[in-house]
Design a protein around this motif. Structure first.
Motif, PDB file in Angstrom:
ATOM      1  N   ARG A  89       1.844  12.305  41.173  1.00 24.45           N
ATOM      2  CA  ARG A  89       2.061  13.663  41.701  1.00 24.45           C
ATOM      3  C   ARG A  89       1.044  14.657  41.134  1.00 24.45           C
ATOM      4  O   ARG A  89       1.401  15.747  40.704  1.00 24.45           O
ATOM      5  N   TYR A  90      -0.232  14.286  41.162  1.00 26.21           N
ATOM      6  CA  TYR A  90      -1.241  15.220  40.664  1.00 26.21           C
ATOM      7  C   TYR A  90      -1.568  16.241  41.747  1.00 26.21           C
ATOM      8  O   TYR A  90      -1.478  15.960  42.934  1.00 26.21           O
ATOM      9  N   LEU A  91      -1.915  17.433  41.308  1.00 24.52           N
ATOM     10  CA  LEU A  91      -2.361  18.479  42.224  1.00 24.52           C
ATOM     11  C   LEU A  91      -3.867  18.587  42.244  1.00 24.52           C
ATOM     12  O   LEU A  91      -4.467  18.903  43.267  1.00 24.52           O
ATOM     13  N   ALA A  92      -4.495  18.382  41.110  1.00 23.09           N
ATOM     14  CA  ALA A  92      -5.940  18.510  41.013  1.00 23.09           C
ATOM     15  C   ALA A  92      -6.447  17.701  39.843  1.00 23.09           C
ATOM     16  O   ALA A  92      -5.734  17.489  38.864  1.00 23.09           O
ATOM     17  N   PHE A  93      -7.692  17.256  39.970  1.00 19.23           N
ATOM     18  CA  PHE A  93      -8.371  16.652  38.836  1.00 19.23           C
ATOM     19  C   PHE A  93      -9.851  16.961  38.956  1.00 19.23           C
ATOM     20  O   PHE A  93     -10.358  17.245  40.042  1.00 19.23           O
ATOM     21  N   CYS A  94     -10.529  16.947  37.830  1.00 12.84           N
ATOM     22  CA  CYS A  94     -11.975  17.141  37.848  1.00 12.84           C
ATOM     23  C   CYS A  94     -12.601  16.361  36.704  1.00 12.84           C
ATOM     24  O   CYS A  94     -11.938  16.048  35.714  1.00 12.84           O
ATOM     25  N   ALA A  95     -13.867  16.057  36.876  1.00  7.66           N
ATOM     26  CA  ALA A  95     -14.649  15.394  35.841  1.00  7.66           C
ATOM     27  C   ALA A  95     -15.705  16.382  35.368  1.00  7.66           C
ATOM     28  O   ALA A  95     -16.413  16.975  36.177  1.00  7.66           O
ATOM     29  N   ARG A  96     -15.768  16.559  34.046  1.00  6.77           N
ATOM     30  CA  ARG A  96     -16.742  17.483  33.467  1.00  6.77           C
ATOM     31  C   ARG A  96     -17.627  16.720  32.488  1.00  6.77           C
ATOM     32  O   ARG A  96     -17.128  15.904  31.721  1.00  6.77           O
ATOM     33  N   ASP A  97     -18.899  17.019  32.510  1.00  8.12           N
ATOM     34  CA  ASP A  97     -19.812  16.465  31.515  1.00  8.12           C
ATOM     35  C   ASP A  97     -19.389  17.008  30.151  1.00  8.12           C
ATOM     36  O   ASP A  97     -19.253  18.215  29.977  1.00  8.12           O
ATOM     37  N   GLU A  98     -19.177  16.131  29.193  1.00 11.06           N
ATOM     38  CA  GLU A  98     -18.676  16.558  27.885  1.00 11.06           C
ATOM     39  C   GLU A  98     -19.598  17.549  27.197  1.00 11.06           C
ATOM     40  O   GLU A  98     -19.155  18.394  26.426  1.00 11.06           O
ATOM     41  N   THR A  99     -20.886  17.483  27.497  1.00  8.93           N
ATOM     42  CA  THR A  99     -21.856  18.369  26.864  1.00  8.93           C
ATOM     43  C   THR A  99     -21.600  19.833  27.202  1.00  8.93           C
ATOM     44  O   THR A  99     -21.860  20.715  26.394  1.00  8.93           O
ATOM     45  N   PHE A 100     -21.079  20.102  28.394  1.00  7.73           N
ATOM     46  CA  PHE A 100     -20.908  21.472  28.868  1.00  7.73           C
ATOM     47  C   PHE A 100     -19.454  21.940  28.840  1.00  7.73           C
ATOM     48  O   PHE A 100     -19.116  22.948  29.434  1.00  7.73           O
ATOM     49  N   THR A 101     -18.595  21.214  28.160  1.00  7.78           N
ATOM     50  CA  THR A 101     -17.174  21.525  28.134  1.00  7.78           C
ATOM     51  C   THR A 101     -16.862  22.545  27.050  1.00  7.78           C
ATOM     52  O   THR A 101     -17.173  22.330  25.879  1.00  7.78           O
ATOM     53  N   ASN A 102     -16.242  23.653  27.433  1.00  8.81           N
ATOM     54  CA  ASN A 102     -15.768  24.639  26.463  1.00  8.81           C
ATOM     55  C   ASN A 102     -14.379  24.240  25.991  1.00  8.81           C
ATOM     56  O   ASN A 102     -13.525  23.893  26.805  1.00  8.81           O
ATOM     57  N   PRO A 103     -14.114  24.317  24.699  1.00 14.07           N
ATOM     58  CA  PRO A 103     -12.777  23.956  24.219  1.00 14.07           C
ATOM     59  C   PRO A 103     -11.740  25.014  24.607  1.00 14.07           C
ATOM     60  O   PRO A 103     -12.063  26.181  24.802  1.00 14.07           O
ATOM     61  N   ASP A 133       7.008  23.926  44.533  1.00 12.71           N
ATOM     62  CA  ASP A 133       7.857  25.119  44.441  1.00 12.71           C
ATOM     63  C   ASP A 133       8.033  25.555  42.997  1.00 12.71           C
ATOM     64  O   ASP A 133       7.994  26.728  42.672  1.00 12.71           O
ATOM     65  N   ASP A 134       8.247  24.587  42.123  1.00  9.68           N
ATOM     66  CA  ASP A 134       8.488  24.901  40.717  1.00  9.68           C
ATOM     67  C   ASP A 134       7.204  24.653  39.925  1.00  9.68           C
ATOM     68  O   ASP A 134       7.021  23.610  39.319  1.00  9.68           O
ATOM     69  N   GLN A 135       6.293  25.624  39.924  1.00  7.09           N
ATOM     70  CA  GLN A 135       5.015  25.422  39.265  1.00  7.09           C
ATOM     71  C   GLN A 135       5.135  25.402  37.745  1.00  7.09           C
ATOM     72  O   GLN A 135       4.199  24.997  37.068  1.00  7.09           O
ATOM     73  N   THR A 136       6.257  25.796  37.179  1.00  8.25           N
ATOM     74  CA  THR A 136       6.414  25.736  35.729  1.00  8.25           C
ATOM     75  C   THR A 136       6.487  24.294  35.235  1.00  8.25           C
ATOM     76  O   THR A 136       6.323  24.042  34.058  1.00  8.25           O
ATOM     77  N   SER A 137       6.707  23.338  36.133  1.00  8.77           N
ATOM     78  CA  SER A 137       6.778  21.937  35.713  1.00  8.77           C
ATOM     79  C   SER A 137       5.392  21.287  35.626  1.00  8.77           C
ATOM     80  O   SER A 137       5.288  20.139  35.264  1.00  8.77           O
ATOM     81  N   LEU A 138       4.354  22.040  35.939  1.00 10.65           N
ATOM     82  CA  LEU A 138       3.016  21.480  35.890  1.00 10.65           C
ATOM     83  C   LEU A 138       2.495  21.438  34.460  1.00 10.65           C
ATOM     84  O   LEU A 138       2.785  22.308  33.652  1.00 10.65           O
ATOM     85  N   SER A 139       1.687  20.426  34.171  1.00 13.75           N
ATOM     86  CA  SER A 139       0.999  20.379  32.891  1.00 13.75           C
ATOM     87  C   SER A 139      -0.425  19.889  33.113  1.00 13.75           C
ATOM     88  O   SER A 139      -0.725  19.214  34.097  1.00 13.75           O
ATOM     89  N   HIS A 140      -1.278  20.257  32.201  1.00 13.86           N
ATOM     90  CA  HIS A 140      -2.691  19.891  32.236  1.00 13.86           C
ATOM     91  C   HIS A 140      -2.909  18.807  31.195  1.00 13.86           C
ATOM     92  O   HIS A 140      -2.576  18.983  30.025  1.00 13.86           O
ATOM     93  N   ASP A 151      -9.952  16.077  33.604  1.00 13.29           N
ATOM     94  CA  ASP A 151      -8.816  16.993  33.572  1.00 13.29           C
ATOM     95  C   ASP A 151      -7.924  16.689  34.758  1.00 13.29           C
ATOM     96  O   ASP A 151      -8.418  16.506  35.874  1.00 13.29           O
ATOM     97  N   VAL A 152      -6.620  16.641  34.513  1.00 11.53           N
ATOM     98  CA  VAL A 152      -5.659  16.367  35.572  1.00 11.53           C
ATOM     99  C   VAL A 152      -4.500  17.339  35.425  1.00 11.53           C
ATOM    100  O   VAL A 152      -3.955  17.503  34.330  1.00 11.53           O
ATOM    101  N   VAL A 153      -4.115  17.975  36.536  1.00 13.04           N
ATOM    102  CA  VAL A 153      -2.897  18.786  36.560  1.00 13.04           C
ATOM    103  C   VAL A 153      -1.892  18.032  37.410  1.00 13.04           C
ATOM    104  O   VAL A 153      -2.179  17.644  38.545  1.00 13.04           O
ATOM    105  N   CYS A 154      -0.725  17.794  36.838  1.00 14.31           N
ATOM    106  CA  CYS A 154       0.305  17.047  37.547  1.00 14.31           C
ATOM    107  C   CYS A 154       1.688  17.471  37.051  1.00 14.31           C
ATOM    108  O   CYS A 154       1.812  18.202  36.075  1.00 14.31           O
ATOM    109  N   ALA A 155       2.676  17.005  37.767  1.00 13.37           N
ATOM    110  CA  ALA A 155       4.067  17.197  37.359  1.00 13.37           C
ATOM    111  C   ALA A 155       4.478  15.943  36.607  1.00 13.37           C
ATOM    112  O   ALA A 155       4.516  14.857  37.171  1.00 13.37           O
ATOM    113  N   GLY A 156       4.723  16.062  35.331  1.00 11.80           N
ATOM    114  CA  GLY A 156       5.145  14.912  34.550  1.00 11.80           C
ATOM    115  C   GLY A 156       4.069  14.402  33.621  1.00 11.80           C
ATOM    116  O   GLY A 156       2.954  14.901  33.573  1.00 11.80           O
ATOM    117  N   GLN A 157       4.437  13.379  32.885  1.00  9.88           N
ATOM    118  CA  GLN A 157       3.555  12.773  31.899  1.00  9.88           C
ATOM    119  C   GLN A 157       2.830  11.568  32.506  1.00  9.88           C
ATOM    120  O   GLN A 157       3.362  10.901  33.396  1.00  9.88           O
TER     121      GLN A 157
END
Length: 166
Positions: A89-103, A133-140, A151-157
């Protein structure tokens, strides 16, 4: 080793982790990441006096020489552990080059598989989607590998399993 917490600790303890490949899982809106342990190859023996860093480094060739003499390969071998991480149940994911990733604020650098209740990516996904509907259940979740952060945003672990070697 089926315990999810133990599998997560195993991934977090790997110093060098590579993303091998990713793709859809078995279910609709399921993402599957295949990660593998990188193992440091044995170093070449070298003369101690040659490894002194008191040398003047004034050219690119000298830098390359020092690195080549003192570096070790990180490689995937038959002894490498392989894991499959599935996000349902992911909503979005992306791949980032580690060199350009801000913490993120309060980043926990001791973990390879990180979970955020608050993040810039989560804010972006919440502001640009209406899918749940319940966006509070999302986690990154972020899996930090050599060369790439996924990076993945989804509902659940995520569900973690050990990939069988062939």
């Amino acid at each position: 080793m089926d315990d999810q917490a133990e599998l997560r600790r195993s991934i977090d303890a790997i110093p060098y982790l590579y993303l091998e490949h990713f793709g859809p899982g078995d279910e609709l809106l399921s993402l599957r990441l295949h990660v593998v342990e990188g193992i440091v190859a044995s170093r070449r023996p070298h003369d101690e006096k040659d490894s002194s860093f008191n040398t003047v480094v004034d050219t690119y060739e000298k830098v390359r020489e020092i690195v080549t003499e003192n570096a070790s390969l990180i490689e995937v071998s038959p002894a490498s552990r392989r894991f499959v991480i599935t996000f349902d149940r992911y909503l979005a994911f992306c791949a980032r080059d580690e060199t350009f990733t801000n913490p993120e604020e309060n980043e926990d650098f001791s973990k390879k598989l990180r979970t955020y209740d608050k993040s810039k990516f989560l804010d972006f996904v919440r502001s640009s989607t209406w899918s749940l509907d319940d966006q509070t259940s999302l986690s990154h979740h972020a899996i930090v590998c050599l060369n790439v952060v996924i990076d993945v945003v989804c509902a659940g672990q995520p569900a973690i399993s050990i990939e069988a070697t062939t």
